[in-house]
Design an enzyme around this catalytic site. Structure first.
Site, mmCIF file in Angstrom:
data_model
loop_
_atom_site.group_PDB
_atom_site.id
_atom_site.type_symbol
_atom_site.label_atom_id
_atom_site.label_comp_id
_atom_site.label_asym_id
_atom_site.label_seq_id
_atom_site.Cartn_x
_atom_site.Cartn_y
_atom_site.Cartn_z
ATOM 1 N N SER A 56 -55.469 -88.528 15.664
ATOM 2 C CA SER A 56 -54.293 -87.911 14.814
ATOM 3 C C SER A 56 -53.966 -88.454 13.608
ATOM 4 O O SER A 56 -53.648 -87.715 12.616
ATOM 5 C CB SER A 56 -53.036 -87.791 15.977
ATOM 6 O OG SER A 56 -52.763 -89.244 16.201
ATOM 7 N N HIS A 289 -46.202 -90.520 13.158
ATOM 8 C CA HIS A 289 -47.146 -90.205 12.328
ATOM 9 C C HIS A 289 -47.268 -89.770 10.632
ATOM 10 O O HIS A 289 -46.053 -89.297 10.387
ATOM 11 C CB HIS A 289 -47.922 -88.878 13.080
ATOM 12 C CG HIS A 289 -48.909 -89.222 14.230
ATOM 13 N ND1 HIS A 289 -48.082 -89.646 15.219
ATOM 14 C CD2 HIS A 289 -50.120 -89.357 14.401
ATOM 15 C CE1 HIS A 289 -49.075 -89.628 16.428
ATOM 16 N NE2 HIS A 289 -50.166 -89.758 15.959
#
Length: 308
Positions: A56, A289
């Site tokens: 990711s 993230h």
């Protein structure tokens, strides 16, 4: 025209062409990544087939525009930015959220449903550049990967707010389970790099590390992260070991390693100018993230490595 004059003219033309190519790449680098101009090489700028692999962090999960279903692949992930700067003849992006090292060689699934083909299927003999960010999800045991660890540490903090319940949980029995999982992932990662080299002998293989997700000083996360101070320090150490594991796998198997932690210091999930989103994102990205700025910073680190 005399041969000496012709040779001189040829040399001048070649020099101008080389300078023009370098200037074009430096301009692209500045425009896309927001960095000062960097040196470039003609061989890098004319890369043939570029393949982006990884999890990711490589996919740019949550950063618009998204595609590839549960892979959460962004059109502004660092691979896309690197490709835009280098201008390869072919660009293949098979990055996928929640990918573990095993996803390099086996299909990726979510609750048994197919999500992504084996990522190494995208690597072919004409591949000239491969970037790869992977290994973080191997810290977890479910399809959610590292999210397992974050959830465990957050929940356990309620049982001992001033202690280190998360570290104690993963060290139960005298061995650190997270370190053991990284050691196991390192073996798989080394095998994956060797497979890339076998499939694409002429490719430049670049392992891209993870950015600074949490700060070295856990006090900066007070009120921002529901994990105890001692466990934040523990997790900071684990993430450091993750990058060290990836770096060592690269060195042991003839690949390059790009550090993205140093360029993102001060822009972690607890900072006032985050390039890594917190548990409650304030910009489009999956929690913990890189946001668009984070992906740009990672792209910048990769491009500096390729063109330096």
């Amino acid at each position: 025209m005399p041969r000496a004059a012709l040779n001189a003219r040829t040399r001048r033309t070649a020099r101008r062409a080389a300078l023009t190519g370098s200037a074009a790449l430096a301009t692209a680098l500045t425009a896309i990544v927001g960095l000062a101009s960097a040196p470039a090489s003609a061989s890098t700028a004319s890369a043939g087939t570029y393949v982006a692999l990884g999890d990711s962090y490589a996919a740019g999960a949550g950063v618009p525009e998204q595609s590839a279903g549960l892979c959460l692949r962004s059109s502004k992930n660092y691979g896309s930015l690197v490709a835009a700067a280098l201008g390869p003849s072919t660009y293949k992006d098979v990055t996928c959220a929640a990918a573990k090292v095993a996803a390099l060689t086996t299909p990726q699934t979510d609750l048994g449903a197919p999500v992504n083909d084996p990522q190494l299927d995208a690597v072919t003999p004409d591949t000239t550049l491969v970037t790869l960010t992977i290994g973080g999800n191997d810290l977890g045991t479910s399809d959610l990967g590292i999210a397992d660890v974050v959830a465990a540490c957050s929940t356990l903090s309620l049982t001992n707010p001033f202690g280190s319940p998360c570290r104690d949980f993963y060290n139960l029995g005298g061995q650190d389970k997270l370190v053991n999982r990284l050691d196991a992932a390192a073996v798989q990662l080394g095998d994956g790099i060797r497979r890339i080299r076998a499939k694409a002998p002429n490719a430049r293989v670049v392992l891209v590390g993870y950015p600074e997700v949490i700060p070295a000083d856990p006090r900066k996360c007070l009120g921002r992260m529901p994990i105890t101070q001692k466990d934040l320090a523990y997790l900071y150490g684990i993430l450091g070991k993750l990058n060290a594991t990836v770096s060592r796998a690269a060195a042991d198997n003839g690949a390059a390693f790009v550090d993205t932690a140093a360029p993102t210091v001060g822009h972690d999930a607890c900072s006032t100018d985050p390039w890594i989103e917190g548990l409650v994102p304030t910009a489009p990205a999956v929690p913990l993230h890189p946001n668009e700025k984070g992906e740009r910073a990672m792209a910048g680190a990769v491009l500096r490595s390729l063109t330096g």
